[in-house]
Design an enzyme around this catalytic site. Structure first.
Site, PDB file in Angstrom:
ATOM      1  N   TYR A   1       0.839  -1.199   0.000  1.00 52.91           N
ATOM      2  CA  TYR A   1       0.000   0.000   0.000  1.00 52.91           C
ATOM      3  C   TYR A   1       0.876   1.252   0.000  1.00 52.91           C
ATOM      4  O   TYR A   1       0.650   2.183  -0.778  1.00 52.91           O
ATOM      5  CB  TYR A   1      -0.913  -0.002   1.226  1.00 52.91           C
ATOM      6  CG  TYR A   1      -1.951   1.093   1.231  1.00 52.91           C
ATOM      7  CD1 TYR A   1      -3.228   0.857   0.741  1.00 52.91           C
ATOM      8  CD2 TYR A   1      -1.665   2.370   1.726  1.00 52.91           C
ATOM      9  CE1 TYR A   1      -4.195   1.856   0.744  1.00 52.91           C
ATOM     10  CE2 TYR A   1      -2.613   3.369   1.724  1.00 52.91           C
ATOM     11  CZ  TYR A   1      -3.873   3.106   1.232  1.00 52.91           C
ATOM     12  OH  TYR A   1      -4.818   4.107   1.219  1.00 52.91           O
TER      13      TYR A   1
ATOM     14  N   LYS B   1       0.887   4.189  -3.066  1.00 54.26           N
ATOM     15  CA  LYS B   1       0.458   5.570  -2.852  1.00 54.26           C
ATOM     16  C   LYS B   1       1.606   6.555  -3.006  1.00 54.26           C
ATOM     17  O   LYS B   1       1.416   7.687  -3.487  1.00 54.26           O
ATOM     18  CB  LYS B   1      -0.205   5.709  -1.475  1.00 54.26           C
ATOM     19  CG  LYS B   1      -1.481   4.882  -1.338  1.00 54.26           C
ATOM     20  CD  LYS B   1      -2.456   5.145  -2.477  1.00 54.26           C
ATOM     21  CE  LYS B   1      -3.724   4.332  -2.351  1.00 54.26           C
ATOM     22  NZ  LYS B   1      -4.661   4.549  -3.483  1.00 54.26           N
TER      23      LYS B   1
END
Length: 308
Positions: A178, A182
């Site tokens: 993750y 991002k």
């Protein structure tokens, strides 16, 4: 409360990639409310659902855009399939001859990452799929759509991510995969800024705050109308915002003739609300990332006073 700072985007052509639900839908609708023609893409249609297996469809998003005052055009597209994205670009070219705004909001990873699991414990297939959905899709989309955007000076690319550059630089973001996705999107905006500048284009990274997406509301067992009922279980949800809030931020950027001053920047919905004067649907201006740093991150009790 009506928004009093909606820019005029009549005649502007926008594409919101990944607009089936959440931020993408909120952005598409607010661009429509400003008068834009908005192409909206996603994998879930009335005939076929993606692996999310949720009821929201890309056709519904297009209808909401039109109902808001714009022109919504749904084009079912899997942004991992280059030929589908090439066909999307060809259609926009044939119908409009240009693209003024590209919002890269393709994601699809909510069910693929595990909170606080180190990389050696995280499911590898899920992690690699997350990278494909969150990074590869953005690269494919930019490759095929930016030739339309650079035909005229003034084009805008908005790379949607989670977290500002400053916040993500100082904080671990949920898991290896993750965090990597991002932060990669933040870098994409920085790189695109350099590549678009000679053509008079602008690229920015934009993050919503704690967003009351359809999936988030379902997870907490509330609706947009009674979302505060969730505060008994999740007190810091008091800083949350609707998808319309970041949508108004994108509309404000698209309507700003001086947006090039932001080229390469990392922006948040709360920051843009303060600068452009728009509000969320309830008339407030949540400033989530400052709240997360100064209240939740500091271990203080939940209290959004002074932050919305």
């Amino acid at each position: 409360m009506p928004n009093t700072s909606t820019p005029a985007l009549d005649g502007r052509i926008a594409l919101v990639a990944g607009a089936t639900r959440g931020a993408g839908r909120g952005i598409a609708v607010q661009l429509g409310a400003a008068g834009a023609t908005v192409y909206v893409t996603g994998r879930t249609t009335r005939e076929r659902r993606s692996e999310y297996d949720r009821p929201e469809t890309i056709e519904e998003t297009a209808e909401l855009v039109t109902a808001a005052g714009g022109t919504g055009i749904a084009v079912p597209t899997d942004h991992l399939v280059p030929e589908q994205v090439r066909a999307l670009a060809g259609r926009i070219d044939a119908e409009q001859g240009r693209l003024d705004v590209l919002v890269n909001d393709v994601w699809g990873g909510e069910r693929l990452f595990a909170f606080d699991k180190p990389v050696w414990e995280h499911d590898l297939d899920d992690g690699l799929r997350l990278l494909r959905l969150g990074v590869e899709t953005h690269a494919i989309t930019s490759h095929f759509l930016l030739p339309l955007l650079v035909r005229r000076a003034g084009g805008l690319v908005v790379e949607m991510t989670d977290g500002t550059a400053a916040y993500n630089a100082a904080n671990y973001r949920n898991s290896y995969f993750y965090d990597l996705v991002k932060n990669s999107v933040l870098r994409m905006a920085f790189v695109l800024a350099h590549e678009l500048e000679p053509h008079g284009g602008t690229a920015v990274a934009l993050t919503p705050g704690w967003m009351r997406s359809e999936m988030m509301l379902d997870a907490f067992g509330v609706t947009e109308e009674n979302w505060r009922d969730a505060l008994t279980e999740v007190p810091h949800f008091c800083i949350s915002e609707s998808p319309a809030y970041v949508g108004r931020g994108v509309a404000a950027l698209a309507g700003d003739p001086g947006v090039s001053r932001r080229n390469g920047g990392s922006l948040s919905s709360g920051q843009l609300a303060q600068e452009y004067g728009f509000t969320d649907l309830d008339g407030s201006r949540p400033d989530c990332w400052r709240y997360l740093d100064e209240v939740e991150g500091a271990g203080k009790p939940a209290d959004a006073t002074g932050y919305r």
